[in-house]
Design a protein around this motif. Structure first.
Motif, PDB file in Angstrom:
ATOM      1  N   UNK A  39       0.835  -1.200   0.000  1.00  0.00           N
ATOM      2  CA  UNK A  39       0.000   0.000   0.000  1.00  0.00           C
ATOM      3  C   UNK A  39       0.864   1.242   0.000  1.00  0.00           C
ATOM      4  N   UNK A  40       0.280   2.300  -0.506  1.00  0.00           N
ATOM      5  CA  UNK A  40       0.861   3.619  -0.367  1.00  0.00           C
ATOM      6  C   UNK A  40      -0.133   4.382   0.480  1.00  0.00           C
ATOM      7  N   UNK A  41       0.344   4.946   1.594  1.00  0.00           N
ATOM      8  CA  UNK A  41      -0.588   5.531   2.559  1.00  0.00           C
ATOM      9  C   UNK A  41      -0.201   6.960   2.909  1.00  0.00           C
ATOM     10  N   UNK A  42      -0.433   7.872   2.003  1.00  0.00           N
ATOM     11  CA  UNK A  42      -0.050   9.254   2.256  1.00  0.00           C
ATOM     12  C   UNK A  42      -1.095   9.975   3.101  1.00  0.00           C
ATOM     13  N   UNK A  43      -0.669  11.029   3.742  1.00  0.00           N
ATOM     14  CA  UNK A  43      -1.645  11.886   4.421  1.00  0.00           C
ATOM     15  C   UNK A  43      -1.841  13.112   3.543  1.00  0.00           C
ATOM     16  N   UNK A  44      -3.071  13.493   3.323  1.00  0.00           N
ATOM     17  CA  UNK A  44      -3.363  14.603   2.409  1.00  0.00           C
ATOM     18  C   UNK A  44      -3.140  15.946   3.077  1.00  0.00           C
ATOM     19  N   UNK A  45      -1.909  16.204   3.445  1.00  0.00           N
ATOM     20  CA  UNK A  45      -1.613  17.454   4.152  1.00  0.00           C
ATOM     21  C   UNK A  45      -0.720  18.348   3.317  1.00  0.00           C
ATOM     22  N   UNK A  46      -0.579  18.047   2.049  1.00  0.00           N
ATOM     23  CA  UNK A  46       0.253  18.865   1.171  1.00  0.00           C
ATOM     24  C   UNK A  46       0.323  18.215  -0.192  1.00  0.00           C
TER      25      UNK A  46
ATOM     26  N   UNK B 214      -1.121  -6.715  -5.482  1.00  0.00           N
ATOM     27  CA  UNK B 214      -2.040  -5.578  -5.509  1.00  0.00           C
ATOM     28  C   UNK B 214      -1.416  -4.351  -4.870  1.00  0.00           C
ATOM     29  N   UNK B 215      -1.720  -3.225  -5.471  1.00  0.00           N
ATOM     30  CA  UNK B 215      -1.243  -1.937  -4.973  1.00  0.00           C
ATOM     31  C   UNK B 215      -2.444  -1.173  -4.448  1.00  0.00           C
ATOM     32  N   UNK B 216      -2.414  -0.899  -3.155  1.00  0.00           N
ATOM     33  CA  UNK B 216      -3.568  -0.275  -2.507  1.00  0.00           C
ATOM     34  C   UNK B 216      -3.230   1.153  -2.096  1.00  0.00           C
ATOM     35  N   UNK B 217      -4.180   2.030  -2.314  1.00  0.00           N
ATOM     36  CA  UNK B 217      -3.998   3.420  -1.891  1.00  0.00           C
ATOM     37  C   UNK B 217      -4.891   3.681  -0.688  1.00  0.00           C
ATOM     38  N   UNK B 218      -4.266   4.153   0.376  1.00  0.00           N
ATOM     39  CA  UNK B 218      -5.042   4.458   1.571  1.00  0.00           C
ATOM     40  C   UNK B 218      -4.746   5.896   1.997  1.00  0.00           C
ATOM     41  N   UNK B 219      -5.783   6.613   2.316  1.00  0.00           N
ATOM     42  CA  UNK B 219      -5.608   8.011   2.696  1.00  0.00           C
ATOM     43  C   UNK B 219      -5.591   8.130   4.217  1.00  0.00           C
ATOM     44  N   UNK B 220      -4.499   8.631   4.753  1.00  0.00           N
ATOM     45  CA  UNK B 220      -4.369   8.735   6.204  1.00  0.00           C
ATOM     46  C   UNK B 220      -4.685  10.157   6.640  1.00  0.00           C
ATOM     47  N   UNK B 221      -5.983  10.396   6.767  1.00  0.00           N
ATOM     48  CA  UNK B 221      -6.458  11.757   7.032  1.00  0.00           C
ATOM     49  C   UNK B 221      -7.014  11.890   8.435  1.00  0.00           C
ATOM     50  N   UNK B 222      -6.259  11.394   9.396  1.00  0.00           N
ATOM     51  CA  UNK B 222      -6.745  11.468  10.776  1.00  0.00           C
ATOM     52  C   UNK B 222      -6.359  12.769  11.460  1.00  0.00           C
TER      53      UNK B 222
ATOM     54  N   UNK C  81     -13.196   1.102  -4.963  1.00  0.00           N
ATOM     55  CA  UNK C  81     -13.453   0.293  -3.781  1.00  0.00           C
ATOM     56  C   UNK C  81     -13.153  -1.176  -4.028  1.00  0.00           C
ATOM     57  N   UNK C  82     -12.532  -1.783  -3.051  1.00  0.00           N
ATOM     58  CA  UNK C  82     -12.257  -3.211  -3.128  1.00  0.00           C
ATOM     59  C   UNK C  82     -12.881  -3.895  -1.926  1.00  0.00           C
ATOM     60  N   UNK C  83     -12.392  -5.053  -1.611  1.00  0.00           N
ATOM     61  CA  UNK C  83     -12.999  -5.854  -0.552  1.00  0.00           C
ATOM     62  C   UNK C  83     -12.601  -5.387   0.846  1.00  0.00           C
ATOM     63  N   UNK C  84     -11.674  -4.429   0.910  1.00  0.00           N
ATOM     64  CA  UNK C  84     -11.135  -4.081   2.231  1.00  0.00           C
ATOM     65  C   UNK C  84     -11.396  -2.638   2.650  1.00  0.00           C
ATOM     66  N   UNK C  85     -12.324  -1.988   1.984  1.00  0.00           N
ATOM     67  CA  UNK C  85     -12.572  -0.585   2.259  1.00  0.00           C
ATOM     68  C   UNK C  85     -13.284  -0.363   3.563  1.00  0.00           C
ATOM     69  N   UNK C  86     -13.598   0.879   3.900  1.00  0.00           N
ATOM     70  CA  UNK C  86     -13.224   2.063   3.122  1.00  0.00           C
ATOM     71  C   UNK C  86     -11.726   2.350   3.202  1.00  0.00           C
ATOM     72  N   UNK C  87     -11.254   3.166   2.285  1.00  0.00           N
ATOM     73  CA  UNK C  87      -9.812   3.394   2.172  1.00  0.00           C
ATOM     74  C   UNK C  87      -9.367   4.767   2.657  1.00  0.00           C
ATOM     75  N   UNK C  88     -10.301   5.445   3.314  1.00  0.00           N
ATOM     76  CA  UNK C  88      -9.926   6.685   3.993  1.00  0.00           C
ATOM     77  C   UNK C  88     -10.038   6.436   5.478  1.00  0.00           C
ATOM     78  N   UNK C  89      -9.004   6.786   6.224  1.00  0.00           N
ATOM     79  CA  UNK C  89      -9.032   6.512   7.654  1.00  0.00           C
ATOM     80  C   UNK C  89     -10.164   7.262   8.349  1.00  0.00           C
ATOM     81  N   UNK C  90     -10.506   8.427   7.821  1.00  0.00           N
ATOM     82  CA  UNK C  90     -11.582   9.191   8.452  1.00  0.00           C
ATOM     83  C   UNK C  90     -12.915   8.455   8.338  1.00  0.00           C
ATOM     84  N   UNK C  91     -12.993   7.465   7.452  1.00  0.00           N
ATOM     85  CA  UNK C  91     -14.231   6.698   7.299  1.00  0.00           C
ATOM     86  C   UNK C  91     -14.167   5.370   8.051  1.00  0.00           C
ATOM     87  N   UNK C  92     -13.106   5.202   8.820  1.00  0.00           N
ATOM     88  CA  UNK C  92     -12.917   3.924   9.515  1.00  0.00           C
ATOM     89  C   UNK C  92     -12.893   4.106  11.037  1.00  0.00           C
ATOM     90  N   UNK C  93     -13.424   5.234  11.489  1.00  0.00           N
ATOM     91  CA  UNK C  93     -13.289   5.583  12.897  1.00  0.00           C
ATOM     92  C   UNK C  93     -13.887   4.544  13.842  1.00  0.00           C
TER      93      UNK C  93
END
Length: 478
Positions: A8-15, A38-46, A77-89
């Motif tokens: 996975x690539x898990x960037x935080x959308x802070x810039x 598989x290459x997964x993109x996850x947004x770490x927006x906590x 979306x795949x089988x392991x979503x959601x892929x935004x951390x803010x949606x996984x609280x």
RNA sequence: GGUCCCAUCGUCUAGUGGUUAGGACGCUGGCCUCUCACGCCGGAAACCAGGGUUCAACUCCCUGUGGGACUACCA
């Protein structure tokens, strides 16, 4: 058979996405593609205060521009979503509860001010600045008391003395002692999960089996492994690549100049060139060649060849690669890529899309190092009232030069319909004036283009056309 | 300060005990050529230091030195 890698690539959308993160993404992507994983993109927006939606959008744009397509992630979306951390609280919440139930975490009521004071005192007394566990052994009553005061706790993970070992695919066996680490926060007082906590849960739940990331996460790995143990999860395989450095050998950052992908795009760097360069930086491919297609990069990628030491970002080499990719572009494709830059310089669509324009681009292709360079190299074809460069002036001042230009122009004027007019006129001028070589070419070049450098004259002449050429020459015949 | 990582030309790298230490960028000499660019041919340029281990160390071990990362209720 080993399971297919899920990375996975898990960037935080802070810039804006910068080259360092882009390279991490690239390594992950190449690893996945090389192994058919598989290459997964996850947004770490906590971090609500620093994250912005606009950054997410530019992040997607940049990744797509680089050609790093993800198999699962936001908008896919795949089988392991959601892929935004803010949606996984709620997921983090339930996992926190598990650790609370297992008595592996405790609420901490210290304020940031108190913590800062503790830190300063420790530094003053020359001891390690770390959390000393003030709230670790609070009695239930004490906790209730603080809750009553309206204090919102953060949650800290209890550290017990232990040795943490793991095998790093790039660095070999890594060993850390836990007693240097203070009880760290896994859930903040605002209820948001902290990085090390969320990352462990997500990587596990998303079935990530290889974590490829920057060396700056090396010491975090120890904390994360303790969390994996606490949950009873099996940790993934780790690989920590070296960082990209600036000229001063410090981690590359904004103060080193252009570092965001968007900036390179604006400067007219081709994504192929940037991807190729980033793949070469701090690594090498099985194939010793350096100019590699996407497919060749995937085929030749291996973490075994990832360097352990930091790599200074060398813009010169990027530009070299960029020039190669520009040169290798099919002319039509190059025109398309050039179009935004040309339009910005005021060129009209009709001109850009004309057949004659393609011929011009063909002539100047080898001169370009970036797409943004284009204007400097084609202006001579469009500007009939150009200024002479000093060198061009010097050449045209000579009497012999005047004579050459005059003779050439006169021939053109009288034979406008002749086939191969340029060659004939040159031959005529040569015979009539006795000038040859530089003496012959340079005055005509200077008068025709105002410059002493440029593509081959015969080709320039053909592109200009007889009329335009005559107009320009007449201007210099006084 | 603590923990951890790293160390081959200026830069990116190849190298895994015995090599004239290879390649690439950049620099530079030449060729091509009206010029520039492209292209082609050549050159200068490196194993951080000191101890071991070994018949033999760039390569293995130790120490030192140097650089870096982390050390947040950022990721």
């Amino acid at each position: 058979m080993a399971p297919k890698p899920r990375v996975r690539f898990a960037p935080s959308p802070t810039g804006e996405l910068h080259v360092g993160n882009a390279r991490t993404a690239l390594f992950n992507w190449m690893y996945a593609r090389h192994h058919g994983g598989s290459f997964i993109l996850r947004i770490e927006d906590t971090d609500e205060s620093r994250s912005a939606l606009s950054y997410q959008i530019s992040l997607f744009d940049d990744l797509k521009w680089l050609g790093l397509d993800w198999d699962e992630g936001p908008n896919k979306e795949g089988a392991y979503g959601p892929y935004r951390q803010s949606e996984r609280l709620d997921i983090y919440k339930s996992h926190l509860q598990k650790l609370i139930d297992a008595d592996l975490v405790y609420p901490c009521y210290c304020t940031e001010e108190e913590l800062e004071e503790e830190r300063q005192n420790l530094i003053l007394s020359k001891r390690m600045p770390r959390y000393m566990g003030k709230c670790r052994n609070l009695s239930p009553d004490e906790r209730k008391q603080r809750e009553k005061e309206g204090k919102k706790p953060s949650y800290r993970f209890k550290i017990y003395p232990q040795t943490i070992e793991f095998k790093d695919l790039i660095r070999g066996l890594m060993k850390f002692e836990a007693d240097a680490i203070g009880d760290f926060i896994i859930v903040r007082s605002n209820g948001m999960p902290a990085y090390n906590f969320a990352v462990v849960i997500d990587d596990h739940l998303m079935n990530i089996n290889h974590v490829i990331r920057g060396e700056d996460h090396l010491s975090n790995t120890a904390l994360q492994i303790m969390l994996y143990r606490a949950f009873g999860f099996e940790p993934p395989t780790f690989a920590h690549h070296s960082l990209i450095l600036g000229k001063d050998r410090a981690k590359l950052s904004k103060r080193h100049g252009s570092v965001s992908i968007g900036e390179f795009r604006k400067q007219g760097i081709l994504p192929e060139a940037l991807v190729n360069y980033l793949g070469l930086l701090g690594s090498s491919f099985t194939d010793a060649r350096e100019v590699l297609s996407r497919e060749e990069m995937i085929a030749g990628f291996t973490l075994k060849r990832a360097s352990r030491s930091g790599a200074i970002f060398d813009e010169e080499k990027l530009l070299w690669l960029n020039a190669i990719y520009i040169r290798n572009c099919k002319t039509e494709d190059l025109v398309a890529r050039l179009t935004p830059f040309l339009e910005q310089s005021g060129f009209k669509k009709e001109i850009i899309n004309s057949e004659g324009f393609k011929r011009i681009i063909d002539l100047v292709k080898t001169d370009l190092t970036t797409l943004a360079d284009i204007e400097n190299h084609i202006s001579l074809f469009f500007d009939d009232k150009y200024e002479l460069t000093d060198e061009a002036k010097k050449i045209l001042e000579k009497d012999t030069a005047q004579n050459v230009v005059r003779t050439f122009a006169r021939y053109l004027a009288h034979n406008t319909e002749q086939q191969n007019l340029y060659a004939a006129a040159m031959k005529h001028t040569k015979e009539k004036t006795g000038a040859k070589g530089k003496e012959l070419f340079m005055p005509i070049r200077a008068a025709l283009t105002g410059k002493t450098h440029g593509p081959e004259l015969d080709k320039v002449f053909i592109v200009l056309g007889t009329n335009s050429a005559l107009k320009r020459l007449e201007f210099f015949i006084r």
